[in-house]
Design a protein around this motif. Structure first.
Motif, PDB file in Angstrom:
ATOM      1  N   ILE A 606      30.003  30.395  41.560  1.00  0.00           N
ATOM      2  CA  ILE A 606      31.157  31.130  42.047  1.00  0.00           C
ATOM      3  C   ILE A 606      30.837  32.615  42.112  1.00  0.00           C
ATOM      4  N   GLU A 607      31.011  33.159  43.290  1.00  0.00           N
ATOM      5  CA  GLU A 607      30.938  34.607  43.465  1.00  0.00           C
ATOM      6  C   GLU A 607      32.364  35.137  43.516  1.00  0.00           C
ATOM      7  N   ALA A 608      32.662  36.156  42.740  1.00  0.00           N
ATOM      8  CA  ALA A 608      34.005  36.710  42.664  1.00  0.00           C
ATOM      9  C   ALA A 608      33.963  38.204  42.919  1.00  0.00           C
ATOM     10  N   ASP A 609      34.792  38.679  43.821  1.00  0.00           N
ATOM     11  CA  ASP A 609      34.960  40.104  44.095  1.00  0.00           C
ATOM     12  C   ASP A 609      36.209  40.581  43.397  1.00  0.00           C
ATOM     13  N   THR A 610      36.134  41.701  42.706  1.00  0.00           N
ATOM     14  CA  THR A 610      37.302  42.305  42.081  1.00  0.00           C
ATOM     15  C   THR A 610      37.270  43.794  42.327  1.00  0.00           C
ATOM     16  N   PHE A 611      38.449  44.403  42.337  1.00  0.00           N
ATOM     17  CA  PHE A 611      38.488  45.862  42.324  1.00  0.00           C
ATOM     18  C   PHE A 611      39.755  46.309  41.631  1.00  0.00           C
ATOM     19  N   ASP A 612      39.697  47.518  41.077  1.00  0.00           N
ATOM     20  CA  ASP A 612      40.855  48.032  40.371  1.00  0.00           C
ATOM     21  C   ASP A 612      41.566  49.044  41.244  1.00  0.00           C
ATOM     22  N   PHE A 617      34.537  48.356  44.193  1.00  0.00           N
ATOM     23  CA  PHE A 617      34.204  46.945  44.347  1.00  0.00           C
ATOM     24  C   PHE A 617      33.088  46.541  43.395  1.00  0.00           C
ATOM     25  N   ASP A 618      33.113  45.272  43.004  1.00  0.00           N
ATOM     26  CA  ASP A 618      32.001  44.693  42.257  1.00  0.00           C
ATOM     27  C   ASP A 618      31.968  43.212  42.574  1.00  0.00           C
ATOM     28  N   THR A 619      30.808  42.625  42.582  1.00  0.00           N
ATOM     29  CA  THR A 619      30.632  41.207  42.852  1.00  0.00           C
ATOM     30  C   THR A 619      29.918  40.573  41.676  1.00  0.00           C
ATOM     31  N   THR A 620      30.446  39.482  41.169  1.00  0.00           N
ATOM     32  CA  THR A 620      29.824  38.763  40.061  1.00  0.00           C
ATOM     33  C   THR A 620      29.557  37.339  40.485  1.00  0.00           C
ATOM     34  N   THR A 621      28.517  36.780  39.928  1.00  0.00           N
ATOM     35  CA  THR A 621      28.180  35.380  40.181  1.00  0.00           C
ATOM     36  C   THR A 621      28.202  34.637  38.863  1.00  0.00           C
ATOM     37  N   THR A 622      28.947  33.538  38.836  1.00  0.00           N
ATOM     38  CA  THR A 622      29.088  32.747  37.626  1.00  0.00           C
ATOM     39  C   THR A 622      28.774  31.301  37.928  1.00  0.00           C
ATOM     40  N   ARG A 623      27.970  30.726  37.057  1.00  0.00           N
ATOM     41  CA  ARG A 623      27.677  29.299  37.175  1.00  0.00           C
ATOM     42  C   ARG A 623      28.550  28.549  36.179  1.00  0.00           C
ATOM     43  N   LEU A 700      29.414  34.795  23.530  1.00  0.00           N
ATOM     44  CA  LEU A 700      30.344  35.456  24.431  1.00  0.00           C
ATOM     45  C   LEU A 700      29.578  36.033  25.610  1.00  0.00           C
ATOM     46  N   PHE A 701      29.981  35.621  26.800  1.00  0.00           N
ATOM     47  CA  PHE A 701      29.317  36.066  28.029  1.00  0.00           C
ATOM     48  C   PHE A 701      30.132  37.204  28.628  1.00  0.00           C
ATOM     49  N   ARG A 702      29.529  38.355  28.827  1.00  0.00           N
ATOM     50  CA  ARG A 702      30.240  39.526  29.331  1.00  0.00           C
ATOM     51  C   ARG A 702      29.764  39.855  30.741  1.00  0.00           C
ATOM     52  N   GLN A 703      30.697  40.002  31.622  1.00  0.00           N
ATOM     53  CA  GLN A 703      30.409  40.518  32.952  1.00  0.00           C
ATOM     54  C   GLN A 703      31.725  40.861  33.628  1.00  0.00           C
ATOM     55  N   PRO A 704      31.689  41.657  34.690  1.00  0.00           N
ATOM     56  CA  PRO A 704      32.939  42.033  35.350  1.00  0.00           C
ATOM     57  C   PRO A 704      33.732  40.796  35.771  1.00  0.00           C
ATOM     58  N   GLY A 705      35.062  40.906  35.655  1.00  0.00           N
ATOM     59  CA  GLY A 705      35.937  39.808  36.049  1.00  0.00           C
ATOM     60  C   GLY A 705      36.190  38.817  34.942  1.00  0.00           C
ATOM     61  N   PHE A 706      35.653  39.029  33.742  1.00  0.00           N
ATOM     62  CA  PHE A 706      35.881  38.131  32.618  1.00  0.00           C
ATOM     63  C   PHE A 706      36.908  38.747  31.680  1.00  0.00           C
ATOM     64  N   ILE A 707      37.789  37.890  31.138  1.00  0.00           N
ATOM     65  CA  ILE A 707      38.781  38.306  30.161  1.00  0.00           C
ATOM     66  C   ILE A 707      38.563  37.477  28.908  1.00  0.00           C
ATOM     67  N   ASP A 708      38.172  38.130  27.829  1.00  0.00           N
ATOM     68  CA  ASP A 708      37.935  37.431  26.564  1.00  0.00           C
ATOM     69  C   ASP A 708      36.944  36.285  26.727  1.00  0.00           C
ATOM     70  N   GLY A 709      35.888  36.504  27.507  1.00  0.00           N
ATOM     71  CA  GLY A 709      34.841  35.507  27.652  1.00  0.00           C
ATOM     72  C   GLY A 709      35.143  34.385  28.620  1.00  0.00           C
ATOM     73  N   VAL A 710      36.276  34.451  29.358  1.00  0.00           N
ATOM     74  CA  VAL A 710      36.662  33.409  30.302  1.00  0.00           C
ATOM     75  C   VAL A 710      36.807  34.049  31.683  1.00  0.00           C
TER      76      VAL A 710
END
Length: 846
Positions: A606-612, A617-623, A700-710
């Motif tokens: 999953i690639e997720a784009d978020t911005f505040d 902009f930032d793009t994250t990839t999560t498996r 705990l996996f940290r990256q943009p778009g994660f809240i409390d490791g989820v």
């Protein structure tokens, strides 16, 4: 002197000569010329040809004349009703007998019209004919008996509508020597309203209690002058009397007797109805005259409609009736002994356990009947499908006690010779046969057969049209089981567009079948392109893998969803966009008739784009690699797309973890319960509850778009036509908090912003009161309540949202799901919540 034998010899010779001459004369006598039919002559026929009459006649040229056969043919011809006069006789000719058939044909019906009236239309009358298995068709011979029958049926229909003194007359008009026109003159008369219903002789129950048992009749209420229940019809009231008897007998009054009601009629002239009738006739005549003038102007021959005259109105009377119903209650009985006669298969103790009443309890006829049904079902499990179970009461003299004697005629046990399916033109027999809990060669089990029919109904692609038909095989202790059904739409091809609150506008193309090649497999090919969402997927499901009750399925998918910008009360922005690619494979097994267990493995990238608020902009990839064991109980009917009774329960425990190929570790258990309960023949209630929570574990996996490791996209959001509560916009029910965007190194990016972040817990309850309309539509009132809660926040009322409204659903086979039109309003909301009074969707509400 001559010999003494000479006179004897002479006499003997004369005798022989006389006998020989007599025999010769008999042999040479000519044969009866009328013993054989030489020709068949038909007289008096006009429409029927002589050849048609001869062809239909079983007597043929060359047949011997048989008086009994001639009489039998005469009766057969006469009973057909084609002739007003008929004669069969014989005329002798030198060449043989001539069978002469003189007929006088009945004139045919050229047209049938019904005089216009305010109560009945032609379609209503014809529908009533069908219910009574009666036909009156154009082109058939005129039969006065059928006309009298038609008159009585129309009067019967008017009586059911409260018109007890109707006048119906069939008028016959001669159009030609062989054709007649039939017009039914209909005068409904006045309605008879019930102004009061009273009871005499009742001491155990009040008049009000007894009136509540009347389902078809009631006294007219001044504040509700409409409806048909207040129209008096003796047959309907007679049916309601049975409800009163049942009410008493279920409470121990076995000897109760309800006498015919004493009627008190009051009649008065209804001048208002007379004026309305006259105006209606004048209006109809003006319309007819206008149509006639227009036809003449065009050079056409106008039709002459059957219109009543103003004189046919006459005096219209308004009637009302007061009913006084005498009741002889008798005494209250208690249950004495329970005895069984004729039982050899089951001991009396086993049968006694089926009766819910104990000795000394108030004797309820309904409870006894319920116990008899259970006994019949018990015999049905052992193959005694034709066991007759009845009961009689033996009252003890001088005591308010009655023994119950259960009489059983066991007949014999039957086994299944063969099982046949009728109406499966596409579905293979094996696909249906594997759902059957009864087997050829074994004793038939009625309970197992009933469960089998339920399973067939839930398939969705082949629908039984009734209960299984048991046909005894003559001379054996076997039965054939025939299951009649019809194919449902198994293939769905869609090319088009649409709109939903979650996806916005979209264009789609799809192919779906729940019965691939008639084998019961599901195959789905789907592609959708839209402004907010694009999806593509392939899914295959085999419910009986390798011929066993094991499920195997796989899917591959690609989806791109933009959940859009969301604003909170402060007007700040948050956004979530996903692009996911992955697939899944599942294995499962049936456990019993309605339960299945399954384990699914799903992998997606999953690639997720978020911005505040700073729009960085930032793009994250999560498996995500997820193993989801689940257990599912589903027993709903009569239709999986329009259920009105049954249960649907599902427990799922998805575990996303690094050993399964994921970057994160968390569990997301979910429980869903749906209950459908009928309240009456036309009303049902449905309740749905679902709850879930999410919790991280491990590293705990940290990256943009994660809240409390989820991942933020995998947290909980509610709102919308599919997620619920309805009326609230999709995914707008969520905790909000200030977010600080960070890059992959953990460095802050931009300024913090307030945004929807999803919750760690959710609870949703939905309630519906449904009313099916016809075979495809349902009207439902709903009330939804649901909330999403952040970590550390208890589930409670404060954060919940509540909505209510109405929903109209219509099932279209082309979609294989109902189309939903939702109108509602929020009952409990928070500042900044976004709602929409009207929503449109396709699919089930839960």
């Amino acid at each position: 002197m001559g010999s003494p034998l000479r006179p004897f010899a002479a006499a003997t010779a004369l005798s022989i000569l006389f006998a020989f001459s007599t025999a010769t004369a008999q042999e040479s006598e000519p044969t009866d010329p009328c013993a054989t039919i030489a020709a068949i002559e038909v007289r008096g026929n006009t429409r029927m040809s002589a050849d048609a009459v001869r062809f239909d006649l079983e007597l043929k040229k060359g047949d011997p004349w048989d008086e009994l056969r001639v009489q039998r043919e005469f009766r057969r011809f006469w009973e057909r009703g084609y002739f007003s006069d008929l004669r069969f006789f014989r005329r002798c000719e030198p060449q043989g007998a001539v069978l002469v058939i003189e007929i006088k044909e009945r004139p045919t019906i050229l047209s049938v019209t019904y005089e216009k009236n305010k109560v009945l239309g032609q379609q209503q009358i014809e529908d009533h004919y069908k219910e009574r298995d009666f036909t009156l068709s154009i082109g058939t011979p005129l039969d006065r008996k059928k006309l009298w029958r038609a008159e009585s049926l129309i009067e019967e229909l008017l009586g059911a509508k409260g018109y007890l003194d109707p006048q119906v007359k069939a008028e016959i008009e001669t159009v030609s020597p062989t054709a007649r026109k039939v017009t039914f003159r209909i005068r409904p008369g006045g309605k008879t309203r019930i102004r009061a219903i009273d009871f005499t002789g009742n001491t155990a129950f009040s008049d009000r209690n007894l009136r509540d048992q009347l389902k078809l009749t009631q006294a007219r209420r001044w504040w509700w002058p409409f409806g048909t229940k207040s129209l008096y019809h003796p047959l309907k009231f007679g049916q309601d009397v049975a409800n009163i008897l049942e009410y008493y007998r279920n409470r121990g009054y076995l000897d109760v007797d309800v006498k015919p009601p004493v009627t008190d009629f009051v009649t008065r002239r209804d001048e208002g109805a007379e004026r309305k009738a006259l105006k209606r006739i004048e209006r109809d005549r003006e319309k007819a005259e206008k149509a006639r003038q227009e036809a003449l102007a065009k050079g056409e021959i106008p039709d002459e409609p059957a219109l009543p005259s103003t004189q046919s109105v006459g005096i219209i009377e308004k009637k009302s009736v007061a009913l006084t119903v005498p009741i002889n209650e008798g005494q209250v009985y208690k249950l004495g002994e329970v005895k069984f006669e004729g039982n050899t298969v089951f001991p009396g103790s086993d049968l006694r356990a089926s009766l819910p009443l104990k000795e000394g309890a108030l004797l309820s006829d309904g409870a006894i009947d319920f116990g008899l049904q259970r006994i019949r079902a018990l015999y049905g499990t052992k193959g005694y499908v034709y066991a007759a179970v009845s009961r009689r009461f033996e009252r003890k003299e001088g005591q308010p006690v009655a023994d119950v004697v259960v009489e059983i005629d066991e007949d014999q046990a039957y086994s299944v010779r063969r099982i046949d399916f009728v109406g499966n033109n596409l579905t293979q027999d094996e696909v249906l046969r594997r759902e059957m809990n009864v087997t050829e060669g074994e004793l038939i089990d009625k309970n197992a057969l009933t469960r089998s029919m339920d399973k067939l109904r839930q398939l969705g692609y082949w629908q039984p049209t009734g209960e299984a038909d048991l046909q005894p095989v003559t001379g054996t202790s076997q039965v054939d089981v025939k299951v009649h059904g019809e194919e449902q739409s198994r293939n769905e091809i869609q090319v088009g567009g649409g709109y939903s609150e979650l996806d916005g506008g979209f264009f789609l193309a799809s192919y779906s079948t729940r019965n691939f090649l008639g084998r019961g497999d599901s195959l789905n090919l789907f592609a959708q392109v839209g402004g907010r969402a694009s999806r593509a997927s392939i899914q295959f499901v085999e419910p009986w893998f390798l011929g066993k009750p094991y499920l195997f399925s796989f899917s591959i998918f690609r989806r791109d969803v933009d959940f859009g910008r969301t604003t909170d009360a402060s007007g700040q922005l948050g956004r979530l966009r996903q692009r996911a690619t992955g697939g899944s494979v599942s294995f499962g097994k049936r456990i019993g008739d309605y339960t299945s267990a399954q384990v699914e493995y799903q992998y997606q990238s999953i690639e997720a784009d978020t911005f505040d608020i700073s729009r960085t902009f930032d793009t994250t990839t999560t498996r995500l690699g997820t193993v989801s064991p689940s257990i599912w109980y589903r027993n709903i009917w009569p239709d999986p797309y329009r259920p009105t009774r049954g249960y649907d329960l599902r427990l799922t425990l998805p575990v996303t973890a690094e050993p399964f190929g994921a970057d994160v570790n968390y569990v997301r258990p979910r429980a869903e319960v749906t209950v459908y309960k009928p309240l009456s023949k036309r009303l049902f209630v449905a309740a749905h509850v679902e709850g879930s929570w999410i919790r991280k574990f491990g590293t705990l996996f940290r990256q943009p778009g994660f809240i409390d490791g989820v991942p933020r996209f995998d947290r909980f959001y509610l709102g919308g036509d599919l997620l619920g509560p309805r009326v609230f916009e999709t995914r707008t029910i969520s905790p909000v908090q200030f977010l600080q965007q960070v890059d992959t190194n953990g460095n802050p990016v931009g300024a913090p912003g307030l945004a929807f972040v999803g919750g760690t817990k959710m609870l949703l309850t939905q309630f519906e009161l449904g009313f099916p309309v016809g075979k495809t539509a349902t009207i439902a009132g709903f009330a939804d309540a649901g909330g999403v809660y952040a970590a550390g926040e208890d589930i409670g009322w404060d954060a919940a949202r509540v909505s209510a409204g109405f929903e109209f659903r219509v099932f279209l086979p082309v979609f294989q799901a109902p189309i939903r039109l939702i109108y509602g309003w929020p009952i409990k909301q928070k500042d900044g919540d976004r709602t929409s009074s009207f929503q449109f969707s396709i699919g089930l509400p839960f």
